[in-house]
Write a protein that holds these residues in place. Structure first.
Motif, PDB file in Angstrom:
ATOM      1  N   ALA A 125     -19.484  51.636  41.046  1.00  0.00           N
ATOM      2  CA  ALA A 125     -18.205  52.311  41.518  1.00  0.00           C
ATOM      3  C   ALA A 125     -17.311  52.295  40.129  1.00  0.00           C
ATOM      4  CB  ALA A 125     -17.514  51.662  42.531  1.00  0.00           C
ATOM      5  N   ILE A 126     -17.201  51.128  39.588  1.00  0.00           N
ATOM      6  CA  ILE A 126     -16.439  51.031  38.153  1.00  0.00           C
ATOM      7  C   ILE A 126     -16.808  52.169  37.207  1.00  0.00           C
ATOM      8  CG2 ILE A 126     -15.367  49.631  36.371  1.00  0.00           C
ATOM      9  CD1 ILE A 126     -14.047  49.460  39.119  1.00  0.00           C
ATOM     10  N   ALA A 127     -18.108  51.968  37.047  1.00  0.00           N
ATOM     11  CA  ALA A 127     -18.907  52.960  36.004  1.00  0.00           C
ATOM     12  C   ALA A 127     -18.422  54.467  36.130  1.00  0.00           C
ATOM     13  CB  ALA A 127     -20.369  52.844  36.195  1.00  0.00           C
ATOM     14  N   THR A 128     -18.381  54.884  37.474  1.00  0.00           N
ATOM     15  CA  THR A 128     -18.018  56.284  38.015  1.00  0.00           C
ATOM     16  C   THR A 128     -16.347  56.429  37.739  1.00  0.00           C
ATOM     17  OG1 THR A 128     -19.486  56.271  39.952  1.00  0.00           O
ATOM     18  CG2 THR A 128     -17.797  57.826  39.922  1.00  0.00           C
ATOM     19  N   ALA A 129     -15.760  55.437  37.868  1.00  0.00           N
ATOM     20  CA  ALA A 129     -14.488  55.507  37.734  1.00  0.00           C
ATOM     21  C   ALA A 129     -14.155  55.536  36.348  1.00  0.00           C
ATOM     22  CB  ALA A 129     -13.507  54.265  38.150  1.00  0.00           C
ATOM     23  N   ASP A 130     -14.739  54.833  35.554  1.00  0.00           N
ATOM     24  CA  ASP A 130     -14.487  54.911  34.068  1.00  0.00           C
ATOM     25  C   ASP A 130     -14.912  56.215  33.359  1.00  0.00           C
ATOM     26  OD1 ASP A 130     -13.505  52.261  33.898  1.00  0.00           O
ATOM     27  OD2 ASP A 130     -15.416  51.261  33.489  1.00  0.00           O
ATOM     28  N   ALA A 131     -16.058  56.819  33.931  1.00  0.00           N
ATOM     29  CA  ALA A 131     -16.478  58.191  33.649  1.00  0.00           C
ATOM     30  C   ALA A 131     -15.433  59.197  33.917  1.00  0.00           C
ATOM     31  CB  ALA A 131     -17.685  58.802  34.128  1.00  0.00           C
ATOM     32  N   LYS A 132     -14.921  59.304  35.051  1.00  0.00           N
ATOM     33  CA  LYS A 132     -14.091  60.340  35.757  1.00  0.00           C
ATOM     34  C   LYS A 132     -12.856  60.148  35.064  1.00  0.00           C
ATOM     35  CE  LYS A 132     -12.720  63.423  38.634  1.00  0.00           C
ATOM     36  NZ  LYS A 132     -11.541  63.796  37.737  1.00  0.00           N
ATOM     37  N   VAL A 133     -12.077  58.823  34.727  1.00  0.00           N
ATOM     38  CA  VAL A 133     -10.928  58.774  34.358  1.00  0.00           C
ATOM     39  C   VAL A 133     -10.836  59.377  32.909  1.00  0.00           C
ATOM     40  CG1 VAL A 133     -11.107  56.696  33.016  1.00  0.00           C
ATOM     41  CG2 VAL A 133      -9.104  57.265  34.426  1.00  0.00           C
TER      42      VAL A 133
ATOM     43  N   GLN B 270     -11.499  62.183  32.166  1.00  0.00           N
ATOM     44  CA  GLN B 270     -11.104  63.621  32.375  1.00  0.00           C
ATOM     45  C   GLN B 270      -9.660  63.462  32.611  1.00  0.00           C
ATOM     46  OE1 GLN B 270     -13.583  64.709  35.593  1.00  0.00           O
ATOM     47  NE2 GLN B 270     -14.944  66.007  33.963  1.00  0.00           N
ATOM     48  N   LYS B 271      -8.950  64.844  32.907  1.00  0.00           N
ATOM     49  CA  LYS B 271      -7.670  64.670  33.024  1.00  0.00           C
ATOM     50  C   LYS B 271      -6.887  64.445  34.312  1.00  0.00           C
ATOM     51  CE  LYS B 271      -7.434  69.746  33.417  1.00  0.00           C
ATOM     52  NZ  LYS B 271      -6.938  70.880  32.747  1.00  0.00           N
ATOM     53  N   ALA B 272      -7.475  64.743  35.478  1.00  0.00           N
ATOM     54  CA  ALA B 272      -6.917  64.410  36.763  1.00  0.00           C
ATOM     55  C   ALA B 272      -7.005  62.848  37.128  1.00  0.00           C
ATOM     56  CB  ALA B 272      -7.987  65.021  37.866  1.00  0.00           C
ATOM     57  N   PRO B 273      -6.078  62.443  37.819  1.00  0.00           N
ATOM     58  CA  PRO B 273      -6.053  61.176  38.270  1.00  0.00           C
ATOM     59  C   PRO B 273      -7.149  60.362  39.087  1.00  0.00           C
ATOM     60  CG  PRO B 273      -4.347  62.356  39.496  1.00  0.00           C
ATOM     61  CD  PRO B 273      -4.824  62.989  38.469  1.00  0.00           C
ATOM     62  N   VAL B 274      -7.435  59.245  38.793  1.00  0.00           N
ATOM     63  CA  VAL B 274      -8.497  58.439  39.604  1.00  0.00           C
ATOM     64  C   VAL B 274      -7.479  57.044  40.260  1.00  0.00           C
ATOM     65  CG1 VAL B 274     -10.328  57.201  39.445  1.00  0.00           C
ATOM     66  CG2 VAL B 274     -10.190  59.295  38.120  1.00  0.00           C
ATOM     67  N   TYR B 275      -7.974  57.235  41.569  1.00  0.00           N
ATOM     68  CA  TYR B 275      -7.294  55.838  42.274  1.00  0.00           C
ATOM     69  C   TYR B 275      -8.610  54.899  42.909  1.00  0.00           C
ATOM     70  CZ  TYR B 275      -3.069  58.652  42.272  1.00  0.00           C
ATOM     71  OH  TYR B 275      -2.142  59.391  41.626  1.00  0.00           O
ATOM     72  N   VAL B 276      -8.362  53.718  42.466  1.00  0.00           N
ATOM     73  CA  VAL B 276      -9.423  52.917  42.795  1.00  0.00           C
ATOM     74  C   VAL B 276      -9.005  51.835  43.965  1.00  0.00           C
ATOM     75  CG1 VAL B 276     -10.997  50.948  42.067  1.00  0.00           C
ATOM     76  CG2 VAL B 276     -10.765  53.178  40.465  1.00  0.00           C
ATOM     77  N   ALA B 277     -10.043  51.552  44.913  1.00  0.00           N
ATOM     78  CA  ALA B 277      -9.577  50.770  46.171  1.00  0.00           C
ATOM     79  C   ALA B 277     -10.715  49.873  46.181  1.00  0.00           C
ATOM     80  CB  ALA B 277      -9.055  51.356  47.585  1.00  0.00           C
TER      81      ALA B 277
ATOM     82  N   TRP C   3       0.514  52.444  44.470  1.00  0.00           N
ATOM     83  CA  TRP C   3      -0.963  52.500  44.040  1.00  0.00           C
ATOM     84  C   TRP C   3      -0.911  53.201  42.698  1.00  0.00           C
ATOM     85  CZ3 TRP C   3      -5.156  54.449  48.097  1.00  0.00           C
ATOM     86  CH2 TRP C   3      -6.301  54.119  47.577  1.00  0.00           C
ATOM     87  N   PRO C   4      -0.948  52.551  41.614  1.00  0.00           N
ATOM     88  CA  PRO C   4      -1.156  53.095  40.217  1.00  0.00           C
ATOM     89  C   PRO C   4      -2.351  53.811  39.875  1.00  0.00           C
ATOM     90  CG  PRO C   4      -1.532  50.897  40.096  1.00  0.00           C
ATOM     91  CD  PRO C   4      -0.967  51.084  41.542  1.00  0.00           C
ATOM     92  N   GLN C   5      -2.345  54.759  38.833  1.00  0.00           N
ATOM     93  CA  GLN C   5      -3.551  55.488  38.634  1.00  0.00           C
ATOM     94  C   GLN C   5      -4.597  54.381  37.920  1.00  0.00           C
ATOM     95  OE1 GLN C   5      -2.978  59.022  36.653  1.00  0.00           O
ATOM     96  NE2 GLN C   5      -1.278  59.682  37.930  1.00  0.00           N
ATOM     97  N   TYR C   6      -5.809  54.682  38.150  1.00  0.00           N
ATOM     98  CA  TYR C   6      -6.684  53.788  37.304  1.00  0.00           C
ATOM     99  C   TYR C   6      -6.773  53.977  35.940  1.00  0.00           C
ATOM    100  CZ  TYR C   6     -11.145  51.519  36.247  1.00  0.00           C
ATOM    101  OH  TYR C   6     -12.239  50.982  35.651  1.00  0.00           O
TER     102      TYR C   6
ATOM    103  N   GLU D 285      -6.715  48.853  37.459  1.00  0.00           N
ATOM    104  CA  GLU D 285      -5.823  48.793  38.610  1.00  0.00           C
ATOM    105  C   GLU D 285      -6.540  48.982  39.958  1.00  0.00           C
ATOM    106  OE1 GLU D 285      -3.309  50.530  35.316  1.00  0.00           O
ATOM    107  OE2 GLU D 285      -5.469  50.719  35.716  1.00  0.00           O
ATOM    108  N   THR D 286      -6.376  48.221  40.870  1.00  0.00           N
ATOM    109  CA  THR D 286      -7.211  48.479  41.990  1.00  0.00           C
ATOM    110  C   THR D 286      -6.369  47.840  43.346  1.00  0.00           C
ATOM    111  OG1 THR D 286      -9.212  47.829  40.721  1.00  0.00           O
ATOM    112  CG2 THR D 286      -9.334  47.356  43.313  1.00  0.00           C
TER     113      THR D 286
END
Length: 551
Positions: free
Chosen positions: A433-441, A443-450, A519-522, A528-529
């Motif tokens: 999940a974190i690998a996906t978040a790190d890849a997606k972030v 890019q320019k759109a926000p990512v939120y992790v829970a 809920w801050p952006q990742y 930030e989780t």
């Protein structure tokens, strides 16, 4: 196959509160099949009730507690025979008003002993209907058939890429979220497993070029149906959020790397499942050739694969997977089998989210997992007393000689957890999940992790925050999934915050304002989780040091 749904109409009154009230049924409510004279009618069905237009003909559903419900609408043609292994075809139009009051067929999959595990059947309350290759169906829940242009939510079920359906669990129902959030909720069935992802392009040529990805192309076709028809159901085709759990989460990630899905959705949520790439094309095509060989057919007899009964075909395909085990190891595949193929045409051959100019760069995303995707002691209370040394020994199967280092790292990070909980959290780690978040972030759109940590008071507390438990919270269905939550006010309080936050995300791309803490952006630096529990709180990468031990 329909036993689990035989009480559907009788229990309609138990799924939520009276129409117009945005809270589920009270926890002390009792089932009844007899209404008193004071009770108001809650189910409406008839010739001129809940009739909507689609591009293929009119459909008639029903109104339940004010929510218009349409089940089993065709978005594609029968996938059997000559359509097997082929991209989905448009459904045949109809002239009479078509009933849409019952679920569509479940996609072909092995159904034998589906309910053999009584605990699993009890906890998840599996719902399966007739199984057929004529399975391309979509369900719609909407507050009204008007021109309001509500946000649209499209649910993609779990089960890897092999099992499941759009109403596998009662918690998949869209009624409560539709009412609470004033949204249009859709769920769907699509091809799975060998019938959805056998790549015979290597032996079959251009005719079968799409064969390794037709199960995902089905979902694209469903999203095209949403684009072309959802305005007739009060929805806004320019504001679509896809959300999936487990295998459904991986489907969400896969859609973000499919050229044909561009413009069909605008936000994405992946729960307890993610993906950074498709299956190796070389392996997939060799597996397809092995399927043909296992069926006793030559390369000039591929069309005969389309005539084999689906159940027999799945057995043939599974034998081919077993024979390809060594090839899977050679290519360092985590697992072999049938899932979307990185063919470079229908699915990107490069790592997902690696292109800053890709359409996925504009898609805001929520990525969430649970603390205890796997809970070893769920049905074995003796494991509650396992020692840390025993845990280290059991972890050797997965981590080898590093098992002690991994266990110690998690114990240090979570000193309040007992050995069986440490074991569970290691098996359920957030690495992917974190690998996906790190890849997606990047890019320019926000990512939120829970990270969902709410634990139900069931099975003496041994279920913990288990795989699938969070779904009904996001959809405001905690009183529908009593075997996941126990019901009552406690899970409902968290569910209200989660569901409202999800609706805000679906509406605007930002989950804030739904009752959770800010809920801050990742960011990769802080991690930030949002910790989802009775008292939600934001923490910065709470398991970072523990995860480092997994490398």
């Amino acid at each position: 196959m329909k036993a689990n749904r035989r009480s559907f109409i009788q229990t309609l009154g138990l799924s939520a509160a009276t129409a117009g009230v945005s809270v589920p049924l009270a926890s002390n409510a009792q089932p009844t099949n007899v209404q008193s004279k004071e009770d108001e009618q809650i189910l409406f069905v008839g010739d001129n009730i809940a009739v909507a237009n689609t591009a293929y003909g009119r459909v008639r559903g029903f109104i339940l507690r004010g929510i218009h419900t349409f089940l089993g609408i065709p978005y594609g043609a029968d996938t059997s025979g000559a359509n097997r292994f082929m991209p989905p075809q448009k459904p045949t139009s109809w002239t009479e008003v078509r009933p849409a009051v019952w679920w569509g067929n479940t996609a072909p999959q092995i159904m034998e002993k589906r309910y053999a595990d009584q605990y699993a059947s009890f906890v998840d309350h599996w719902n399966y209907d007739d199984v057929s290759e004529d399975c391309l169906r979509i369900n719609v829940w909407t507050p009204a058939l008007d021109n309001k242009k509500r946000p649209v939510v499209v649910w993609l079920h779990g089960g890897g890429f092999v099992n499941g359906n759009g109403i596998e669990q009662d918690g998949y129902h869209g009624e409560n979220l539709s009412r609470m959030g004033d949204v249009v909720f859709c769920s769907l069935n699509h091809r799975l497993g060998a019938l959805g992802f056998t790549s015979i392009a290597g032996v079959g040529g251009e005719k079968f070029a799409a064969s390794g990805n037709v199960g995902m192309l089905d979902i694209v076709a469903a999203l095209e149906w949403v684009r072309d028809n959802i305005a007739n159901f009060g929805g806004d085709a320019s504001n679509v959020t896809i959300i999936g759990q487990s295998g459904g989460g991986a489907k969400v990630c896969t859609l973000m790397a499919m050229p044909s899905a561009k413009g069909l959705f605008h936000k994405a949520v992946a729960l307890s499942g993610s993906s950074l790439g498709g299956v190796n094309k070389e392996y997939a095509e060799k597996l397809g050739a092995m399927v043909l060989k296992e069926a006793g057919l030559g390369s000039n007899e591929i069309d005969k694969l389309q005539q084999i009964p689906w159940r027999e075909y799945i057995d043939i395909a599974n034998r081919a997977v077993a024979k390809m085990a060594e090839e899977a190891k050679r290519l360092n595949l985590v697992r072999g089998g049938f899932s979307p193929v990185a063919d470079g045409t229908f699915l990107s051959a490069t790592p997902f989210y690696s292109d800053s100019a890709h359409f996925s760069a504009d898609i805001p995303m929520i990525i969430s997992t649970t603390f205890n995707e796997q809970s070893p002691s769920r049905v074995d209370s003796a494991l509650e007393k396992v020692s840390m040394n025993d845990v280290k020994e059991k972890l050797k199967v997965r981590f080898g000689e590093k098992s002690g280092e991994v266990a110690d790292a998690y114990s240090k990070t979570f000193p309040d957890k007992k050995p069986v909980e440490i074991w569970s959290m290691i098996l359920s780690n957030r690495k992917n999940a974190i690998a996906t978040a790190d890849a997606k972030v990047k890019q320019k759109a926000p990512v939120y992790v829970a990270w969902f940590g709410w634990q139900p008071p069931l099975f003496d507390g041994r279920m913990r925050a288990f795989h699938c438990d969070d779904i009904c919270f996001w959809f405001y269905n905690t009183d529908l999934m009593l075997t996941h939550t126990g019901g009552g006010a406690r899970p409902r309080r968290l569910s209200e915050k989660m569901a409202k936050s999800f609706v805000n995300f679906a509406r605007t791309g930002n989950p804030n304002g739904g009752g959770l803490p800010n809920w801050p952006q990742y960011t990769t630096g802080k991690g930030e989780t949002m910790i989802l529990d009775d008292a939600p709180v934001v923490k910065n990468d709470p398991d970072r040091d523990a995860r480092k031990s997994l490398a």
